[in-house]
Design a protein around this motif. Sequence first.
Motif: not given
Length: 430
Positions: A248-255
Amino acid sequence: MGVIHEQSQASHFFSKKFVPCYLYTFIPLALLHYYVFPLSCTTNTPEQLQSAITTASLVPSTQDKEAKLNRQVRCDYSEGQWVQTTSKPLYNGTSCGIIKGAQNCMVHGRPDTGFLYWKWQPKDSRCIVPVFDALAFLRIIKNKHLAFVGDSMARNQLESLICLLSTASQPDLVYQDSEAKKFRRWVFHDYNATVSAFWSPFLVKGSENVKAKEIYHNILYLDTVNKQWASELDKFDILVFSNGHWFLHKAMYYEEGNHLLGCNSMEQFNCTNFSFFNAFSKVIHTALEEVTSRFYGSDKAVVVATFTSGHFEGDWDKFGACPKTAPYKEREIEMPYLEKEMRKLGIEEVEMARKKVKEMGGRLTVEALDVTKLALLRPDGHPGPYMFPNPFANGIKERVQNDCVHWCMPGPIDTWNAILLEIMKKWKQD
């Protein structure tokens, strides 16, 4: 007279030779019969008596009957209601020394005790949740390693389990990383059973609370498992995943290396929005993919605990943030969209993983510990202000820090482990 004399001799011979034999043979059986069936006046043959004695020795206890019924039916524990009970908790805040202080509600001065006297009653009348049987749990994990992997909710359930098991066997803390207690390991030497805790709030590779442009956020690599638990996967026999709130927190998503998929609530970075629901689903998929690909042919088990909700009523730091002292009734509250969606995504990933194992002809057990509704109906089970000792010793303050997410110990979360035991009984039987 000769005939009468001969009959008399025969009768005497029969009495002398056979009556004692008859008495020695059947009197003990008769006594045993009336010992086992004292109210019965029926006559039984020796064969019938032996059958009756054998049957009596196999009459199961009430708990055995309940366990057998649960094994025969694929029980759905997710639907039901909390009903009052007079049964006391199996442990308390002083008898179990490992409870995290913030969840030790009674020691911290919580004045009401009603929240301790409720049990979960599944809607399916064929299914029950028995009182937690520590010996049964220890027998199942004998010579095995059980690991909890996830966030503070995993730790909350783990500590509940250790307290419950401690009522039957004393655990030995053989490893602890630091005062943070994020990585711990106990051994129940009487059973050669190991129970471990692995802090991994995302289950995948990631960094917590990274600061950039004055914004704290998390960084996650959605397709790469966290090596801290995955590197020890071969040692585990039962694995419990439990996480969700950190998404639910701020995040950056990588793959796929360093390919940025998007961000959650980080407009300042001019980053494509990527739903945390999608991120959560991908993370559960990645974790289960790792387990199923390595252990599909084994007799091991992986369990995914579903998302559990908080019960904040207004600001987290105001007086009375979670003031309830009794459970909600079944129709008193609707499941919010957040909880409903997180639960659905977790269960969908479990079903897909189970289907994959079946298609591969594997033996790995994949189950969901579906406790979302159980938790939703228990607004009374949180520490609230009693996450700190005696918060109102100097009078009631308008602002006070509250915990309306984690669970008091003892408390509702002990039922999570009672249901986990029923899942494990089924796994052991299969």
